[in-house]
Scaffold this motif. Structure first.
Motif, PDB file in Angstrom:
ATOM      1  N   CYS A 233       0.927  -1.409  -0.094  1.00  0.00           N
ATOM      2  CA  CYS A 233       0.005  -0.181  -0.114  1.00  0.00           C
ATOM      3  C   CYS A 233       0.832   1.113   0.132  1.00  0.00           C
ATOM      4  O   CYS A 233       0.523   2.206  -0.749  1.00  0.00           O
ATOM      5  CB  CYS A 233      -0.952   0.004   1.087  1.00  0.00           C
ATOM      6  SG  CYS A 233      -2.493  -0.948   1.032  1.00  0.00           S
ATOM      7  N   ALA A 237       1.103   4.101  -2.733  1.00  0.00           N
ATOM      8  CA  ALA A 237       0.671   5.377  -2.582  1.00  0.00           C
ATOM      9  C   ALA A 237       1.852   6.350  -3.131  1.00  0.00           C
ATOM     10  O   ALA A 237       1.476   7.236  -3.570  1.00  0.00           O
ATOM     11  CB  ALA A 237       0.670   5.809  -1.050  1.00  0.00           C
ATOM     12  N   ARG A 238       2.818   5.833  -3.091  1.00  0.00           N
ATOM     13  CA  ARG A 238       4.045   6.616  -3.492  1.00  0.00           C
ATOM     14  C   ARG A 238       3.853   6.719  -5.012  1.00  0.00           C
ATOM     15  O   ARG A 238       4.100   8.084  -5.554  1.00  0.00           O
ATOM     16  CB  ARG A 238       5.389   5.988  -3.049  1.00  0.00           C
ATOM     17  CG  ARG A 238       6.654   6.623  -3.727  1.00  0.00           C
ATOM     18  CD  ARG A 238       7.873   5.957  -3.042  1.00  0.00           C
ATOM     19  NE  ARG A 238       7.844   6.363  -1.432  1.00  0.00           N
ATOM     20  CZ  ARG A 238       8.676   7.402  -1.069  1.00  0.00           C
ATOM     21  NH1 ARG A 238       9.264   8.327  -1.935  1.00  0.00           N
ATOM     22  NH2 ARG A 238       8.678   7.713   0.274  1.00  0.00           N
ATOM     23  N   ALA A 241       1.061   9.051  -5.917  1.00  0.00           N
ATOM     24  CA  ALA A 241       1.515  10.584  -5.724  1.00  0.00           C
ATOM     25  C   ALA A 241       2.485  11.091  -6.945  1.00  0.00           C
ATOM     26  O   ALA A 241       2.155  12.354  -7.474  1.00  0.00           O
ATOM     27  CB  ALA A 241       2.218  10.756  -4.424  1.00  0.00           C
ATOM     28  N   GLN A 284      -9.339   7.204  -6.508  1.00  0.00           N
ATOM     29  CA  GLN A 284      -9.546   7.002  -5.002  1.00  0.00           C
ATOM     30  C   GLN A 284     -10.850   5.870  -4.688  1.00  0.00           C
ATOM     31  O   GLN A 284     -10.494   5.168  -3.818  1.00  0.00           O
ATOM     32  CB  GLN A 284     -10.161   8.323  -4.653  1.00  0.00           C
ATOM     33  CG  GLN A 284     -10.251   8.383  -2.995  1.00  0.00           C
ATOM     34  CD  GLN A 284     -10.646   9.777  -2.351  1.00  0.00           C
ATOM     35  OE1 GLN A 284     -11.509  10.416  -3.276  1.00  0.00           O
ATOM     36  NE2 GLN A 284     -10.547   9.971  -1.076  1.00  0.00           N
ATOM     37  N   MET A 287      -9.397   2.451  -5.055  1.00  0.00           N
ATOM     38  CA  MET A 287      -8.492   2.142  -3.948  1.00  0.00           C
ATOM     39  C   MET A 287      -9.448   1.736  -2.476  1.00  0.00           C
ATOM     40  O   MET A 287      -9.062   0.908  -1.699  1.00  0.00           O
ATOM     41  CB  MET A 287      -7.547   3.430  -3.592  1.00  0.00           C
ATOM     42  CG  MET A 287      -6.496   2.832  -2.541  1.00  0.00           C
ATOM     43  SD  MET A 287      -5.392   1.785  -3.286  1.00  0.00           S
ATOM     44  CE  MET A 287      -4.552   1.109  -1.634  1.00  0.00           C
ATOM     45  N   LEU A 291      -9.297  -1.651  -0.210  1.00  0.00           N
ATOM     46  CA  LEU A 291      -9.019  -1.672   1.319  1.00  0.00           C
ATOM     47  C   LEU A 291     -10.179  -2.138   1.835  1.00  0.00           C
ATOM     48  O   LEU A 291     -10.089  -2.876   2.863  1.00  0.00           O
ATOM     49  CB  LEU A 291      -8.914  -0.284   1.548  1.00  0.00           C
ATOM     50  CG  LEU A 291      -7.285   0.366   1.258  1.00  0.00           C
ATOM     51  CD1 LEU A 291      -7.295   1.645   1.595  1.00  0.00           C
ATOM     52  CD2 LEU A 291      -6.302  -0.412   1.640  1.00  0.00           C
TER      53      LEU A 291
ATOM     54  N   HIS B 215      -4.610   4.646   5.136  1.00  0.00           N
ATOM     55  CA  HIS B 215      -3.841   4.849   3.942  1.00  0.00           C
ATOM     56  C   HIS B 215      -4.008   6.149   3.276  1.00  0.00           C
ATOM     57  O   HIS B 215      -2.951   6.500   2.804  1.00  0.00           O
ATOM     58  CB  HIS B 215      -4.646   3.841   2.829  1.00  0.00           C
ATOM     59  CG  HIS B 215      -3.948   3.740   1.403  1.00  0.00           C
ATOM     60  ND1 HIS B 215      -4.302   4.474   0.261  1.00  0.00           N
ATOM     61  CD2 HIS B 215      -3.059   3.322   0.971  1.00  0.00           C
ATOM     62  CE1 HIS B 215      -3.706   4.158  -0.519  1.00  0.00           C
ATOM     63  NE2 HIS B 215      -2.648   3.222  -0.106  1.00  0.00           N
ATOM     64  N   TRP B 216      -5.056   6.878   3.216  1.00  0.00           N
ATOM     65  CA  TRP B 216      -5.274   8.217   2.708  1.00  0.00           C
ATOM     66  C   TRP B 216      -4.214   9.147   3.680  1.00  0.00           C
ATOM     67  O   TRP B 216      -3.709  10.058   2.823  1.00  0.00           O
ATOM     68  CB  TRP B 216      -6.699   8.597   2.424  1.00  0.00           C
ATOM     69  CG  TRP B 216      -7.075   7.955   1.463  1.00  0.00           C
ATOM     70  CD1 TRP B 216      -8.191   6.886   1.462  1.00  0.00           C
ATOM     71  CD2 TRP B 216      -6.730   7.692  -0.017  1.00  0.00           C
ATOM     72  NE1 TRP B 216      -8.511   6.252   0.539  1.00  0.00           N
ATOM     73  CE2 TRP B 216      -7.462   6.595  -0.583  1.00  0.00           C
ATOM     74  CE3 TRP B 216      -5.662   8.255  -0.702  1.00  0.00           C
ATOM     75  CZ2 TRP B 216      -7.374   6.417  -1.919  1.00  0.00           C
ATOM     76  CZ3 TRP B 216      -5.385   7.965  -1.969  1.00  0.00           C
ATOM     77  CH2 TRP B 216      -6.338   7.019  -2.702  1.00  0.00           C
ATOM     78  N   ASN B 218      -1.586   8.509   5.114  1.00  0.00           N
ATOM     79  CA  ASN B 218      -0.209   8.116   4.580  1.00  0.00           C
ATOM     80  C   ASN B 218       0.122   8.801   3.330  1.00  0.00           C
ATOM     81  O   ASN B 218       1.127   9.443   3.159  1.00  0.00           O
ATOM     82  CB  ASN B 218       0.056   6.705   4.745  1.00  0.00           C
ATOM     83  CG  ASN B 218       1.450   6.324   5.037  1.00  0.00           C
ATOM     84  OD1 ASN B 218       2.277   7.147   5.459  1.00  0.00           O
ATOM     85  ND2 ASN B 218       1.831   5.222   4.395  1.00  0.00           N
ATOM     86  N   TYR B 219      -1.039   8.553   2.568  1.00  0.00           N
ATOM     87  CA  TYR B 219      -0.919   9.224   1.034  1.00  0.00           C
ATOM     88  C   TYR B 219      -0.627  10.724   0.947  1.00  0.00           C
ATOM     89  O   TYR B 219       0.208  11.204   0.208  1.00  0.00           O
ATOM     90  CB  TYR B 219      -2.129   8.621   0.353  1.00  0.00           C
ATOM     91  CG  TYR B 219      -2.175   9.423  -1.052  1.00  0.00           C
ATOM     92  CD1 TYR B 219      -2.894  10.687  -1.087  1.00  0.00           C
ATOM     93  CD2 TYR B 219      -1.280   8.984  -2.095  1.00  0.00           C
ATOM     94  CE1 TYR B 219      -2.483  11.203  -2.672  1.00  0.00           C
ATOM     95  CE2 TYR B 219      -1.356   9.455  -3.441  1.00  0.00           C
ATOM     96  CZ  TYR B 219      -2.066  10.799  -3.627  1.00  0.00           C
ATOM     97  OH  TYR B 219      -2.109  11.380  -4.753  1.00  0.00           O
TER      98      TYR B 219
END
Lengths: 338, 301
Positions: A233, A237-238, A241, A284, A287, A291, B215-216, B218-219
């Motif tokens: 995860c 996310a990285r 971004a 979003q 995702m 989750l 999660h978000w 952290n994002y």
């Protein structure tokens, strides 16, 4: 340096080693706490017992709960216990194993505190000084002293500077007596704990070793799976971004034609790499669904077989082989968990 | 050096580790501060209570504010809370999660200060020695009320001539210390039980929402970092280009550089790509303003 790194990596390698490290640190911390703590017996009749037994029993309880709180496995255990069944069955023996191993580790620091307290002797001296047998150790037939007065005098035994009952019973005698009992109790406690630990370790392989191995494997598996999921995860996310910001900059640039013409090689390489890591999840809503399903409906413990090779070199013959070899299952089917 | 780098890298690996590291450092700092601090009770009737309770409650407030300030995530959270909606919806669950994790970490050092203070006992003895009932202690029973007040106020000061060898002073001191330690251990017990219940029971409520919020949050943190890195890179290239343009305009006078032109031109090409077409001050300003007022939607398909 290398040795330190090896030790560090060893402790990080799996959750159990890490927890053993924490357990050792907490045991040391509990002895340090005891020596730093300034024991202060109130020397009043009813307060002594409460204070002494409180110091003997409350910190171990705190240390026990702290051992659970610091253990990351506790939320893992609760999560595994409460999750909906979904496609993956639940095995109560795995949960029991996890709980037992957590409880065993959490018991060490309290046991160390209780042993150190008993061997030191101050707590028992404080708590039981009013119950010293005055008839055998001192001069019981002291005139003009009511029971309450005797209790008040005896309660001051631990506080040497305010003790005024030398004629009744010498403080040295009483303290020595109580300390001896306390140390005997301490050593018996240590012996008992060690014997229990020895019995548990040596007798366990005699009972259901196969089931034990199974539970241990699956509890490690659940731990590793959770860590890998968190890492995946974070990586996702990285990449998300990076691509998001890339697209933002591109959208902002007024010189759109120039930007497209140049088609930055480095930037597109980066974007390509980052997009691959997105694993197809690009917004979003998707995702969030991913989750949610991870929690509600974990996938079954059954990896898909690799795809069949199609047309392996029989182009010349025009005839496929008579029997296709069954896909070799590279993974053992450990779905006995279900 | 290697060891420090490894430890540093371990803590930098994700933002939660960094915050835990800061939290631990603040906790150690608070214990160290208490042991270094030279507690000196004024031993005067009106001042004792103010001093004792002040030392017990003012440093925790300071430590709490320090914990909030040193935590990078509090700025990120404020940013997320106050930004205009734009293309990206705001998720209150994420903001709540970030807020609660920040506050929890900031509360550790103040709580440790209070507990160490109570277990040591000096603050409570100083604050409440004046409120003791003199009847309970033999040495203070047959004294006038004014004198009793003075004597009780002097209990925390062991070396004062009035109460130096007074056994009742020791009795009062012992009594207050016992209560102080009992209070300290009780508070610690309550907090640990609360932490245990919170850890045990949290997966029972809304685990899916929790996973999403974590999660978000952290994002958002990662996105902010990457944006800053991208901006830094951009401004470096911008400055480079700016300076190159300046030197080029001086070209007629600097004939020596003329044969370098082609090579520099090539390098220019690659770097200009990284400028992503944003090549003047107004464009950069517009970009930064839009980043705040109108964040892009979370959709990169």
């Amino acid at each position: 340096m290398d040795k330190f790194r090896m030790i560090f990596q060893f402790f990080q390698s799996n959750q159990e080693s890490f927890m053993n490290g924490i357990c050792g640190i907490m045991a040391l911390a509990s002895t340090q706490m005891y020596s730093a703590f300034d024991f202060n017996c109130p020397c009043l009749p009813r307060y002594n017992m409460a204070y002494g037994l409180g110091i003997l029993l409350v910190p171990p309880f705190i240390l026990f709960l702290l051992g659970f709180v610091l253990n990351n496995n506790i939320s893992m255990l609760a999560e595994e216990w409460r999750r909906p069944q979904g496609q993956r069955g639940k095995d109560p023996s795995v949960l029991r194993y996890m709980f037992c191993s957590m409880a065993q580790r959490a018991m060490i620091a309290p046991a160390v505190w209780v042993s150190v307290t008993l061997l030191d002797g101050k707590c028992i001296t404080c708590a039981f000084c009013t119950s010293v047998p005055v008839e055998t150790l001192g001069n019981a037939s002291h005139p003009l002293l009511s029971q309450g007065e005797i209790q008040r005098v005896l309660a001051r035994i631990p506080c040497k500077e305010i003790y005024n009952g030398q004629e009744l019973i010498a403080s040295e005698v009483a303290i020595r007596y109580l300390r001896c009992i306390s140390q005997a109790l301490g050593w018996c406690f240590v012996l008992l704990m060690t014997t229990l630990a020895f019995l548990v370790r040596s007798l366990r392989p005699c009972f259901s070793q196969a089931a034990f191995l199974k539970s241990r494997y699956w509890s490690h598996y659940i731990d590793i799976e959770r860590k890998l999921f968190d890492e995946t995860c974070a990586e996702h996310a990285r990449s998300f971004a990076k691509v998001c910001i890339q697209q933002f900059f591109e959208g902002m640039s007024t010189d759109l034609v120039a930007a497209r013409c140049h088609l930055p090689r480095k930037a597109s390489e980066d974007a390509g790499e980052a997009s691959k890591k997105l694993l197809g999840i690009t917004d979003q809503g998707t995702m969030n669904i991913a989750l949610k399903s991870w929690h509600r409906c974990k996938p079954p413990l059954h990896l898909h077989p690799p795809a069949l090779p199609s047309g392996n070199g029989w182009a010349g013959e025009g005839q496929p082989p008579v029997h296709l070899s069954t896909p070799r299952r590279e993974t053992a089917a450990y779905y006995s968990l279900v | 050096m290697d060891r420090f780098r490894m430890i540093f890298q371990y803590f930098q690996s994700n933002s939660e580790s960094v915050m835990n590291g800061i939290c631990g450092l603040l906790a150690l700092a608070s214990v160290k501060m208490y042991t270094c601090f030279d507690f000196s009770c004024p031993c005067l009737p009106q001042y004792n209570m103010a001093y004792g309770l002040g030392i017990m409650f003012v440093p925790p407030v300071i430590l709490f504010l320090c914990g909030l300030i040193l935590n990078r995530q509090s700025l990120v959270m404020l940013d997320e809370w106050r930004r205009p909606q734009g293309h990206r919806k705001k998720d209150l669950a994420v903001i709540r999660y970030m807020c609660s994790s920040i506050v929890q970490r900031a509360m550790v050092a103040p709580v440790i200060w209070i507990i160490v203070t109570l277990l040591d006992g000096k603050c409570l003895i100083c604050a409440f020695s004046g409120s003791m009932d003199p009847e309970k202690f033999v040495g203070f029973a047959n004294v006038t009320p004014v004198q009793v007040e003075q004597l009780l106020a002097k209990v925390p000061c062991k070396d004062d001539e009035l109460v130096r060898n007074n056994t009742s002073r020791k009795a009062v001191s012992r009594y207050l210390r016992c209560w102080s330690q009992a209070l300290g251990w009780s508070i610690l017990l309550i907090l640990i039980v609360a932490a245990f219940l919170a850890r045990w029971l949290r997966p029972c409520f809304n685990q899916a929402t929790l996973l999403q919020a974590r999660h978000w949050s952290n994002y958002i943190d990662i996105e902010q970092k990457i944006f800053e890195e991208t901006c830094c890179e951009h401004s470096r290239l911008f400055a480079h280009k700016c300076i190159l343009h300046f030197f080029e305009s001086m070209r007629q006078e600097i004939k020596l550089h003329s044969f370098n032109l082609p090579r520099q031109g090539e390098r220019d090409e690659g770097e200009e790509d990284l400028l992503r077409g944003i090549t003047d001050q107004d464009q950069v300003n517009k970009l930064l303003k839009t980043w705040y007022y109108d964040k892009p939607p979370l959709d990169v398909s």
